[in-house]
Design a protein around this motif. Structure first.
Motif, PDB file in Angstrom:
ATOM      1  N   THR A   1      13.414  17.719 -17.736  1.00  0.00           N
ATOM      2  CA  THR A   1      12.574  16.628 -17.257  1.00  0.00           C
ATOM      3  C   THR A   1      13.223  15.929 -16.073  1.00  0.00           C
ATOM      4  N   GLY A   2      14.524  15.714 -16.154  1.00  0.00           N
ATOM      5  CA  GLY A   2      15.246  15.123 -15.029  1.00  0.00           C
ATOM      6  C   GLY A   2      15.146  15.986 -13.788  1.00  0.00           C
ATOM      7  N   ASP A   3      15.275  17.293 -13.964  1.00  0.00           N
ATOM      8  CA  ASP A   3      15.149  18.213 -12.824  1.00  0.00           C
ATOM      9  C   ASP A   3      13.772  18.121 -12.179  1.00  0.00           C
ATOM     10  N   ALA A   4      12.738  17.945 -13.026  1.00  0.00           N
ATOM     11  CA  ALA A   4      11.374  17.872 -12.508  1.00  0.00           C
ATOM     12  C   ALA A   4      11.105  16.542 -11.808  1.00  0.00           C
ATOM     13  N   LEU A   5      11.748  15.486 -12.284  1.00  0.00           N
ATOM     14  CA  LEU A   5      11.428  14.141 -11.818  1.00  0.00           C
ATOM     15  C   LEU A   5      12.038  13.796 -10.460  1.00  0.00           C
ATOM     16  N   VAL A   6      13.282  14.205 -10.224  1.00  0.00           N
ATOM     17  CA  VAL A   6      14.011  13.652  -9.080  1.00  0.00           C
ATOM     18  C   VAL A   6      13.483  14.062  -7.703  1.00  0.00           C
ATOM     19  N   PRO A   7      12.908  15.263  -7.496  1.00  0.00           N
ATOM     20  CA  PRO A   7      12.310  15.501  -6.175  1.00  0.00           C
ATOM     21  C   PRO A   7      11.199  14.507  -5.867  1.00  0.00           C
ATOM     22  N   GLY A   8      10.418  14.142  -6.883  1.00  0.00           N
ATOM     23  CA  GLY A   8       9.377  13.147  -6.706  1.00  0.00           C
ATOM     24  C   GLY A   8       9.937  11.765  -6.421  1.00  0.00           C
ATOM     25  N   VAL A   9      11.069  11.450  -7.042  1.00  0.00           N
ATOM     26  CA  VAL A   9      11.736  10.176  -6.775  1.00  0.00           C
ATOM     27  C   VAL A   9      12.149  10.101  -5.311  1.00  0.00           C
TER      28      VAL A   9
ATOM     29  N   LEU B   1       0.829  -1.199   0.000  1.00  0.00           N
ATOM     30  CA  LEU B   1       0.000   0.000   0.000  1.00  0.00           C
ATOM     31  C   LEU B   1       0.871   1.260   0.000  1.00  0.00           C
ATOM     32  N   LEU B   2       1.927   1.267   0.799  1.00  0.00           N
ATOM     33  CA  LEU B   2       2.802   2.437   0.863  1.00  0.00           C
ATOM     34  C   LEU B   2       3.572   2.627  -0.439  1.00  0.00           C
ATOM     35  N   LEU B   3       3.903   1.536  -1.120  1.00  0.00           N
ATOM     36  CA  LEU B   3       4.548   1.672  -2.427  1.00  0.00           C
ATOM     37  C   LEU B   3       3.626   2.352  -3.428  1.00  0.00           C
ATOM     38  N   ALA B   4       2.349   1.985  -3.393  1.00  0.00           N
ATOM     39  CA  ALA B   4       1.380   2.624  -4.290  1.00  0.00           C
ATOM     40  C   ALA B   4       1.250   4.109  -3.966  1.00  0.00           C
ATOM     41  N   ILE B   5       1.179   4.431  -2.673  1.00  0.00           N
ATOM     42  CA  ILE B   5       1.108   5.835  -2.260  1.00  0.00           C
ATOM     43  C   ILE B   5       2.362   6.577  -2.698  1.00  0.00           C
ATOM     44  N   ALA B   6       3.518   5.910  -2.562  1.00  0.00           N
ATOM     45  CA  ALA B   6       4.791   6.526  -2.949  1.00  0.00           C
ATOM     46  C   ALA B   6       4.795   6.889  -4.426  1.00  0.00           C
ATOM     47  N   PHE B   7       4.280   5.990  -5.270  1.00  0.00           N
ATOM     48  CA  PHE B   7       4.264   6.253  -6.708  1.00  0.00           C
ATOM     49  C   PHE B   7       3.377   7.452  -7.035  1.00  0.00           C
ATOM     50  N   PHE B   8       2.179   7.482  -6.497  1.00  0.00           N
ATOM     51  CA  PHE B   8       1.250   8.564  -6.820  1.00  0.00           C
ATOM     52  C   PHE B   8       1.726   9.904  -6.239  1.00  0.00           C
ATOM     53  N   ALA B   9       2.279   9.875  -5.029  1.00  0.00           N
ATOM     54  CA  ALA B   9       2.778  11.112  -4.427  1.00  0.00           C
ATOM     55  C   ALA B   9       3.987  11.636  -5.192  1.00  0.00           C
ATOM     56  N   GLY B  10       4.898  10.735  -5.554  1.00  0.00           N
ATOM     57  CA  GLY B  10       6.077  11.147  -6.303  1.00  0.00           C
ATOM     58  C   GLY B  10       5.732  11.683  -7.678  1.00  0.00           C
ATOM     59  N   THR B  11       4.775  11.030  -8.352  1.00  0.00           N
ATOM     60  CA  THR B  11       4.352  11.499  -9.671  1.00  0.00           C
ATOM     61  C   THR B  11       3.674  12.852  -9.585  1.00  0.00           C
ATOM     62  N   ALA B  12       2.847  13.050  -8.552  1.00  0.00           N
ATOM     63  CA  ALA B  12       2.173  14.340  -8.379  1.00  0.00           C
ATOM     64  C   ALA B  12       3.180  15.465  -8.180  1.00  0.00           C
ATOM     65  N   LEU B  13       4.213  15.218  -7.370  1.00  0.00           N
ATOM     66  CA  LEU B  13       5.239  16.241  -7.148  1.00  0.00           C
ATOM     67  C   LEU B  13       6.015  16.504  -8.438  1.00  0.00           C
ATOM     68  N   ALA B  14       6.335  15.437  -9.183  1.00  0.00           N
ATOM     69  CA  ALA B  14       7.064  15.607 -10.442  1.00  0.00           C
ATOM     70  C   ALA B  14       6.250  16.429 -11.441  1.00  0.00           C
ATOM     71  N   LYS B  15       4.958  16.170 -11.519  1.00  0.00           N
ATOM     72  CA  LYS B  15       4.100  16.928 -12.437  1.00  0.00           C
ATOM     73  C   LYS B  15       4.035  18.401 -12.029  1.00  0.00           C
ATOM     74  N   ARG B  16       4.010  18.645 -10.736  1.00  0.00           N
ATOM     75  CA  ARG B  16       3.989  20.039 -10.269  1.00  0.00           C
ATOM     76  C   ARG B  16       5.282  20.748 -10.631  1.00  0.00           C
ATOM     77  N   GLN B  17       6.404  20.062 -10.463  1.00  0.00           N
ATOM     78  CA  GLN B  17       7.691  20.650 -10.834  1.00  0.00           C
ATOM     79  C   GLN B  17       7.786  20.853 -12.341  1.00  0.00           C
ATOM     80  N   ALA B  18       7.206  19.930 -13.100  1.00  0.00           N
ATOM     81  CA  ALA B  18       7.239  20.037 -14.558  1.00  0.00           C
ATOM     82  C   ALA B  18       6.484  21.274 -15.030  1.00  0.00           C
ATOM     83  N   LYS B  19       5.358  21.560 -14.413  1.00  0.00           N
ATOM     84  CA  LYS B  19       4.565  22.731 -14.796  1.00  0.00           C
ATOM     85  C   LYS B  19       5.360  24.020 -14.624  1.00  0.00           C
ATOM     86  N   LEU B  20       6.218  24.058 -13.596  1.00  0.00           N
ATOM     87  CA  LEU B  20       7.014  25.267 -13.357  1.00  0.00           C
ATOM     88  C   LEU B  20       7.967  25.559 -14.508  1.00  0.00           C
ATOM     89  N   ASP B  21       8.359  24.510 -15.240  1.00  0.00           N
ATOM     90  CA  ASP B  21       9.250  24.683 -16.389  1.00  0.00           C
ATOM     91  C   ASP B  21       8.499  24.596 -17.704  1.00  0.00           C
TER      92      ASP B  21
END
Length: 270
Positions: free
Chosen positions: A122-130, A18-38
């Motif tokens: 894209t790498g810059d946007a992705l890694v905080p979510g990772v 369950l926590l792995l699933a939460i981790a994926f969705f939370a990380g993706t949401a943060l990455a998408k937010r960072q992506a929008k900034l660029d």
């Protein structure tokens, strides 16, 4: 701790899964937010995140197999190969740095193929979510009892008593251990904070991506001090202190430094 949240019939819902699933969705949401900034396409980030997730699962499994086959400590404590390939929600999915290595390879491959996303931004946007996903995933490790620490008698020691933790991860029961899973979770949250703070001072594209490997590698080298599970592999190159985590952590630091210097030089040459 609590490997199983509850059971639906004969199917156990594992806290780790369950926590792995939460981790994926939370990380993706943060990455998408960072992506929008660029000004990047959030839908493209989602597609990329799914591909990276699949690669991470496969890579984590493969590194766990290699550790089990080629190191004495790994041969002593590694699980049967049939268990390595399971996607059980009760236990760890593999060696995390194997997942990161495979995910990074797929990241470069897909963007080189042309996904409509610039590689460095894209790498810059992705890694905080990772890093956020790793932090949440480590809470799953703690709940399952895997990736456990060495014996200690500090006031914050964790003592595992659930037989499932021992059955699935070989966790010692009734012995106070360093809660190294929580140390790693805190380290990953620190990595995320550093990346988000550094983003506002970014001087070249790809800087946050490179910084991730530098600080993630350093954090792992440090937290390996308190790891007690034998199946992670130790004794590489004849040095007892050089575990798989330390070896990959040092490699991550060198990769991050190399990318930093290369991309920064490209910026300065323009």
């Amino acid at each position: 701790m609590h490997p199983v949240l509850f059971e639906i019939g004969s199917f156990p819902l594992g806290t780790y899964g369950l926590l792995l699933a939460i981790a994926f969705f939370a990380g993706t949401a943060l990455a998408k937010r960072q992506a929008k900034l660029d000004g990047l396409n959030p839908a493209g980030i989602t597609d990329l995140a799914i591909a990276v997730l699949i690669a991470a699962i496969v890579g984590a499994k493969l590194l766990m197999i290699l550790v089990g086959l080629f190191t004495p400590a790994g041969q002593e404590g590694a699980m049967a190969l049939r268990d390595v390939f399971t996607l059980s929600t009760l236990r760890a999915g593999g060696a995390i740095h194997g997942g990161i290595i495979a995910a990074t390879a797929v990241f470069f491959w897909k963007l080189r193929k042309g996904q409509g996303l610039p590689l460095r931004l894209t790498g810059d946007a992705l890694v905080p979510g990772v890093a956020l996903g790793q932090a949440i995933g480590r809470l799953g490790c703690f709940s399952a009892g895997c990736c456990y620490g060495t014996e200690t008698h500090v006031s914050w020691a964790a003592t595992f008593t659930n037989p499932l933790a021992q059955a699935f991860s070989g966790t010692p029961l009734g012995i106070p251990l360093h809660p190294v899973q929580l140390y790693n979770s805190l380290a990953n949250l620190t990595v995320m904070a550093i990346l988000l703070l550094a983003r506002g001072k970014r001087s070249f594209q790809g800087q946050i991506f490179a910084l991730y490997f530098l600080v993630e590698g350093l954090g792992r080298v440090i937290t390996e001090t308190w790891r007690g599970d034998v199946d992670r592999g130790t004794g590489w190159l004849g040095w007892a202190w050089l575990s798989t985590g330390r070896l990959t952590g040092l490699a991550f630091m060198m990769l991050g430094l190399g990318l930093w210097l290369f991309w920064n030089r490209q910026k300065e040459s323009k």
